[in-house]
Design a protein around this motif. Structure first.
Motif, PDB file in Angstrom:
ATOM      1  N   ARG A  70       0.825  -1.205   0.000  1.00 16.04           N
ATOM      2  CA  ARG A  70       0.000   0.000   0.000  1.00 16.04           C
ATOM      3  C   ARG A  70       0.863   1.260   0.000  1.00 16.04           C
ATOM      4  N   LEU A  71       1.928   1.197   0.761  1.00 15.23           N
ATOM      5  CA  LEU A  71       2.821   2.344   0.829  1.00 15.23           C
ATOM      6  C   LEU A  71       3.460   2.603  -0.530  1.00 15.23           C
ATOM      7  N   LEU A  72       3.948   1.529  -1.145  1.00 15.15           N
ATOM      8  CA  LEU A  72       4.589   1.661  -2.443  1.00 15.15           C
ATOM      9  C   LEU A  72       3.584   2.143  -3.500  1.00 15.15           C
ATOM     10  N   ALA A  73       2.395   1.543  -3.451  1.00 16.45           N
ATOM     11  CA  ALA A  73       1.356   1.923  -4.415  1.00 16.45           C
ATOM     12  C   ALA A  73       1.003   3.397  -4.257  1.00 16.45           C
ATOM     13  N   ALA A  74       0.966   3.853  -3.015  1.00 20.74           N
ATOM     14  CA  ALA A  74       0.648   5.264  -2.784  1.00 20.74           C
ATOM     15  C   ALA A  74       1.711   6.153  -3.415  1.00 20.74           C
ATOM     16  N   GLY A  75       2.976   5.749  -3.245  1.00 20.31           N
ATOM     17  CA  GLY A  75       4.059   6.521  -3.854  1.00 20.31           C
ATOM     18  C   GLY A  75       3.913   6.586  -5.363  1.00 20.31           C
ATOM     19  N   ILE A  76       3.633   5.436  -5.961  1.00 19.32           N
ATOM     20  CA  ILE A  76       3.457   5.399  -7.418  1.00 19.32           C
ATOM     21  C   ILE A  76       2.276   6.286  -7.827  1.00 19.32           C
ATOM     22  N   ALA A  77       1.197   6.210  -7.054  1.00 18.93           N
ATOM     23  CA  ALA A  77       0.013   7.016  -7.370  1.00 18.93           C
ATOM     24  C   ALA A  77       0.368   8.498  -7.350  1.00 18.93           C
ATOM     25  N   ILE A  78       1.128   8.905  -6.346  1.00 22.99           N
ATOM     26  CA  ILE A  78       1.522  10.320  -6.275  1.00 22.99           C
ATOM     27  C   ILE A  78       2.285  10.699  -7.542  1.00 22.99           C
ATOM     28  N   ALA A  79       3.225   9.853  -7.938  1.00 28.46           N
ATOM     29  CA  ALA A  79       4.022  10.154  -9.124  1.00 28.46           C
ATOM     30  C   ALA A  79       3.127  10.272 -10.361  1.00 28.46           C
ATOM     31  N   VAL A  80       2.235   9.302 -10.517  1.00 33.18           N
ATOM     32  CA  VAL A  80       1.381   9.300 -11.713  1.00 33.18           C
ATOM     33  C   VAL A  80       0.461  10.520 -11.729  1.00 33.18           C
ATOM     34  N   ILE A  81      -0.086  10.846 -10.560  1.00 36.60           N
ATOM     35  CA  ILE A  81      -0.968  12.018 -10.499  1.00 36.60           C
ATOM     36  C   ILE A  81      -0.192  13.278 -10.857  1.00 36.60           C
ATOM     37  N   ALA A  82       1.027  13.380 -10.321  1.00 40.63           N
ATOM     38  CA  ALA A  82       1.832  14.572 -10.598  1.00 40.63           C
ATOM     39  C   ALA A  82       2.146  14.670 -12.088  1.00 40.63           C
ATOM     40  N   ILE A  83       2.552  13.538 -12.676  1.00 41.76           N
ATOM     41  CA  ILE A  83       2.868  13.557 -14.110  1.00 41.76           C
ATOM     42  C   ILE A  83       1.627  13.959 -14.917  1.00 41.76           C
ATOM     43  N   PHE A 126      -5.142   1.733 -14.173  1.00 40.21           N
ATOM     44  CA  PHE A 126      -3.957   1.747 -13.326  1.00 40.21           C
ATOM     45  C   PHE A 126      -4.368   1.676 -11.852  1.00 40.21           C
ATOM     46  N   ALA A 127      -5.397   2.436 -11.504  1.00 33.14           N
ATOM     47  CA  ALA A 127      -5.905   2.384 -10.129  1.00 33.14           C
ATOM     48  C   ALA A 127      -6.373   0.975  -9.795  1.00 33.14           C
ATOM     49  N   GLY A 128      -7.093   0.357 -10.718  1.00 32.73           N
ATOM     50  CA  GLY A 128      -7.572  -1.004 -10.502  1.00 32.73           C
ATOM     51  C   GLY A 128      -6.414  -1.959 -10.280  1.00 32.73           C
ATOM     52  N   ALA A 129      -5.363  -1.795 -11.075  1.00 31.20           N
ATOM     53  CA  ALA A 129      -4.199  -2.672 -10.960  1.00 31.20           C
ATOM     54  C   ALA A 129      -3.518  -2.475  -9.608  1.00 31.20           C
ATOM     55  N   LEU A 130      -3.305  -1.223  -9.240  1.00 24.84           N
ATOM     56  CA  LEU A 130      -2.618  -0.945  -7.978  1.00 24.84           C
ATOM     57  C   LEU A 130      -3.375  -1.515  -6.779  1.00 24.84           C
ATOM     58  N   LEU A 131      -4.704  -1.473  -6.860  1.00 19.65           N
ATOM     59  CA  LEU A 131      -5.495  -1.907  -5.710  1.00 19.65           C
ATOM     60  C   LEU A 131      -5.835  -3.393  -5.741  1.00 19.65           C
ATOM     61  N   SER A 132      -5.522  -4.073  -6.841  1.00 17.51           N
ATOM     62  CA  SER A 132      -5.998  -5.457  -6.960  1.00 17.51           C
ATOM     63  C   SER A 132      -5.443  -6.387  -5.878  1.00 17.51           C
ATOM     64  N   PRO A 133      -4.268  -6.132  -5.305  1.00 20.73           N
ATOM     65  CA  PRO A 133      -3.863  -7.005  -4.194  1.00 20.73           C
ATOM     66  C   PRO A 133      -4.674  -6.748  -2.927  1.00 20.73           C
TER      67      PRO A 133
END
Ligand SMILES: Nc1ncnc2c1ncn2[C@@H]1O[C@H](COP(=O)(O)OP(=O)(O)OP(=O)(O)O)[C@@H](O)[C@H]1O
Ligand SMILES: [Mg+2]
Lengths: 298, 239, 324
Positions: free
Chosen positions: A149-162, A210-217
């Motif tokens: 979850r922590l890692l996914a959150a980091g990735i989400a921040i990056a993607v949102i920023a981009i 992408f959100a679906g993928a990140l949350l699928s676990p």
């Protein structure tokens, strides 16, 4: 603030990040076509399946499967735009009247179609996506969080920023904003409005997937897994002012936190109803959202 | 006898004063032209008169009774009938039904409404397209249809917003003839138009607006010869 | 006239009143056929399928009045069925109110809730209206599902039956459907039909023409909700069980697909399509369960390419045949 509150706030914010991935796309679509895409949750669902199945069935590493999920979502978004959204703007003048109805019907129909197709082809069982990292609980002060979850959150921040940067500064981002403000004017100025719509659908399909993928676990892929994220993103888009991307991001974070606290301090049973009540109240009394200006009447 | 009385009507949009302290009277049976450059506030004034916008100040009397702030449907029942600059018809209903809506809403019996609709259709030469959905009509035919809607039940006063804009000369003829014959029978009009020859021909009296305010209210020829009016038009956009 | 505009077609060469009358007659003929079906279909299962079809036909007809004629695209028709079902269900379960009285109460309560909703959303249109009604629908369903102390939640609330014989239920539903069909016909043939369609096409123009938009819009919401509530209440006593599932968005999806496939804004299309869709879906269920996939695809295809629905296609076929 007690330790529990900090934990609630951080986890709420993280949930909000995932909401934002969904809501940005929905908001962009509303901006450019002035419709609500009722199949948005199914972009999410398809992303969850794409990631899970590519990683598990094909044995592809998760770091390859994750971007592939984005690509699958983008392809679906593109296909949707090409086949179904064209009549909303491509010269069907007599459609003017039917426009809103058409948009609700086809996106609603598409949503039912995708849910039931997946249900039949892949099956109604839930699939758990492979986590990005296997670390279980990480304790950061009062905050308890899983490694994924922590890692996914980091990735989400990056993607949102981009994404936000692309919309603000890239060539196509500017074109998209121009079309959203004034489609006719933009087309007179030589902007390819059809292409702008297609790009918006690709982007929002990709982000939702992408959100679906990140949350699928965390939330297993199942045919109707997109329904709840979709409802959340409707709420967010209304709160943030329909069509506003910064508004959507702020409202996402806010909703994540509100829900996280509401479930503990108000009522767990009715936690899903809060956002909806907020949505109704906003639409009835402040349709321009928290941040929007009241538009000029026609 | 004064039919419509506009007194000190003002409407602001943010910092812009779209209608600025406008006052005038229209007597029963008059045909008054309302002219002015683009953006001078003519449509906004008509919106206020027909209940689609609320004035920030001022008073409107119809038959001596105040009527500002009433809903458009109430005003329609009181005889304030308005034609839109951007044509508005019921696009998925056929021509006859379009007329019937107004007739029935304003209290005609079914048979009566149908008779009226038929006679208006032939008067407006819409016979050939009477069975088409309004959305299938040409722009000019739609305007004629909107005319018909306004006259299903003869209004106390008809507010026409640029009925002649972008209309074929033949149709202009039909509309002009329609207005003239009704006027001869005592119908009151307020006619917004950019088409000066038509205004001169139809309207004995004209009001010119500029930047939201009335510049002059006088016999039409005098209005057109007035230096301030020429200035307003030559000055382009309202200052 | 421009060269592109089509020549007057025979169907539209009629007054809309005549059009409505034709639709009404066809719908009545369809009801007559449905009335004869039990003579051939002895099978209780298929009778049940037809009964549920009629439940959906009422819902489709009611929603079509609101969405197809008045242009108010509410996404809550299934919710009003649920409200009707819970009204009679709760009255019966807790106070022993007899079903017939409960059904009347259900009509009144769902009609009133519809009236309030209609009032609330008066100024909303398009995507805003769709979203508001959708969230209303979900809130109602969540409340029903989570108020476990009162509704027993997803377990469902047991309620009294009304008739013992399936054939009896069959004709009760058919009677209800026919009564509603006649009511809708009388309504649409009156000035109300004109006003509702005028509001659908252009609200401002309708007001200019003197139509009391607030009244008629609210009335359309209330009537459509009352019809749905009626259907839901009947269904509650037929199934002897009320669950929040009656208000699922997927149910609204089914209603929407029936109306779109049948032809929005036509009296007969949606009602006939309700039978076709539901019976076909039961049959598809037997041969592999693809029913919902097929219908969802059909909805999209019809909306995209045949906006007039089956009714429009049939009318076009009749015209061609006459001209030949
Ligand atoms: N709803 C509104 N919100 C903000 N400004 C408005 C609104 N309606 C009109 N205006 C402004 O008020 C001014 C007067 O507009 P109006 O349409 O009344 O002019 P007009 O005289 O009818 O012009 P035209 O001849 O071009 O039709 C314009 O500057 C217009 O931009
Ligand atoms: Mg104007």
């Amino acid at each position: 603030m007690s330790g529990i509150d900090v934990d609630l706030a951080v986890n709420g914010l993280i949930t909000g990040l995932f909401y934002a991935l969904m809501a940005i796309g929905l908001s962009l679509i509303f901006g450019i076509l002035k419709i609500v895409n009722f199949a948005h949750g199914e972009f999410y669902m398809v992303g969850a399946y794409a990631y899970t199945l590519i990683a598990l069935a094909l044995g592809v590493p998760v770091w390859v499967a994750l971007p592939l999920a984005f690509v699958v979502g983008a392809a679906l978004g593109w296909l949707t735009e090409r086949t179904l959204m064209r009549p909303l703007y491509a010269g069907y003048t007599s459609w003017g009247l039917m426009r809103d109805e058409y948009a609700v019907i086809v996106t609603f129909g598409l949503s039912l179609f995708l849910i039931n197709l997946v249900d039949k082809v892949i099956g109604p069982y839930a699939y758990r996506g492979p986590p990005l990292v296997e670390t279980s609980r990480i304790v950061l002060g009062p905050v308890l969080i899983s490694g994924h979850r922590l890692l996914a959150a980091g990735i989400a921040i990056a993607v949102i920023a981009i994404t936000a940067a692309l919309i603000k500064w890239s060539f196509w981002g500017q074109q998209i904003r121009a079309v959203s403000q004034n489609r006719l004017g933009a087309s007179l100025a030589g902007i390819d409005t059809a292409k702008a719509s297609a790009i918006v659908f690709m982007l929002s399909g990709g982000l939702a997937a992408f959100a679906g993928a990140l949350l699928s676990p965390v939330i297993n892929a199942s045919p109707d897994v997109g329904v709840f994220p979709a409802i959340k993103s409707y709420i967010i888009v209304v709160l943030g002012g329909m069509g506003s991307v910064p508004g959507a991001i702020i409202a996402s974070l806010a909703l994540g936190v509100i829900e996280s606290f509401g479930a503990v301090y108000l009522s767990y049973q009715y936690r899903d109803a809060f956002g909806l009540i907020l949505l109704m109240l906003f639409l009835l009394f402040r349709p321009q959202g928290l941040f929007g200006e009241k538009g000029r009447e026609v | 006898m004064t039919l419509l009385s506009v007194r000190g009507v003002t409407k602001r949009y943010g910092g812009l004063v779209a209608v600025n302290n406008v006052s005038f009277d229209v007597a029963a049976g008059e045909l008054v032209g309302l002219i002015g450059p683009n953006g001078s506030g003519k449509t906004t004034l008509l919106n206020i008169l027909s209940g689609l916008a609320d004035p920030d100040a001022g008073e409107i009397l119809l038959d001596g009774k105040p009527c500002q702030g009433l809903t458009p449907e109430k005003l329609a029942h009181r005889g304030m009938m308005r034609m839109f600059q951007l044509t508005r018809v019921f696009r998925r209903m056929n021509v006859i039904d379009n007329l019937l809506v107004a007739g029935r809403a304003l209290g005609l019996k079914p048979g009566e409404a149908l008779d009226r609709a038929r006679s208006l259709i032939s008067e407006l030469r819409l016979d050939a397209v009477a069975a088409l959905d309004a959305g299938q009509l040409s722009g000019g035919q739609m305007k004629l249809l909107e005319f018909g809607v306004c006259f299903m039940v003869p209004p106390r006063i008809a507010l026409l917003d640029e009925p002649f804009a972008a209309v074929h000369p033949t149709m202009k003829e039909i509309m002009g003839g329609f207005i003239r014959s009704r006027h001869e029978n005592g119908q009151t009009f307020l006619l917004v138009s950019h088409d000066m020859p038509v205004v001169v021909e139809l309207c004995p009296r004209a009001i010119c607006m500029n930047a939201g305010a009335v510049v002059i209210d006088a016999p039409t020829r005098a209005v057109l010869a007035d230096a301030r009016v020429i200035e307003a038009y030559l000055g382009g956009q309202a200052a | 006239m421009t060269t592109q505009s089509p020549p007057p077609s025979r169907a539209s060469a009629q007054l809309s009143n005549t059009k409505t009358t034709v639709e009404f007659r066809v719908a009545l003929a369809a009801m007559a056929i449905v009335a004869l079906l039990p003579l051939g279909v002895g099978n209780a299962y298929w009778l049940g399928v037809l009964i549920v079809s009629m439940y959906f036909a009422i819902l489709a007809g009611g929603w079509n009045l609101l969405a197809g004629y008045a242009g108010q695209f509410s996404l809550a028709p299934a919710t009003f069925a649920m409200i009707g079902a819970y009204t009679t269900g709760l009255l019966n379960h807790y106070y022993g109110v007899p079903p017939l009285l409960g059904i009347v109460a259900a009509i009144v309560v769902s009609g009133l809730v519809g009236l309030l909703l209609g009032r609330a959303v008066l100024r909303l249109a398009g995507p805003y209206l769709a979203l508001t009604t959708l969230s209303f629908a979900e809130i109602m369903r969540l409340v029903a599902a989570n108020s476990i102390d009162i509704t027993r939640g997803d377990l469902g609330l047991g309620v009294a039956g009304l008739l013992d014989s399936r054939v009896g239920w069959y004709y009760l539903f058919l009677g209800a459907l026919t009564v509603l069909l006649v009511l809708f016909y009388l309504l649409l043939r009156s000035k109300a039909g004109l006003f509702l369609q005028a509001i659908r096409d252009d609200e401002v123009a309708a007001r200019r023409a003197g139509v009391d938009v607030v009244f008629w819009k609210t009335a359309a919401f209330a009537l459509s909700a009352a019809a749905s509530g009626f259907a839901g209440a009947l269904y509650a006593h037929f199934a002897e069980l009320v669950t929040p599932e009656l208000g699922l968005i997927a149910q609204t999806g089914l209603i929407l697909s029936m109306v779109v496939i049948g032809g929005m804004g036509t009296l007969a299309g949606p009602i006939i399509a309700a039978f076709l869709v539901y019976v076909l879906s039961e049959w598809l269920r037997d041969v592999g369960g693809y029913q919902l996939v097929v219908f969802a695809a059909l909805v999209v295809i019809f909306a995209r390419f045949f906006r007039e629905g089956l009714w429009g296609l049939a009318m076009a076929a009749v015209r061609r045949w006459r001209q030949a």
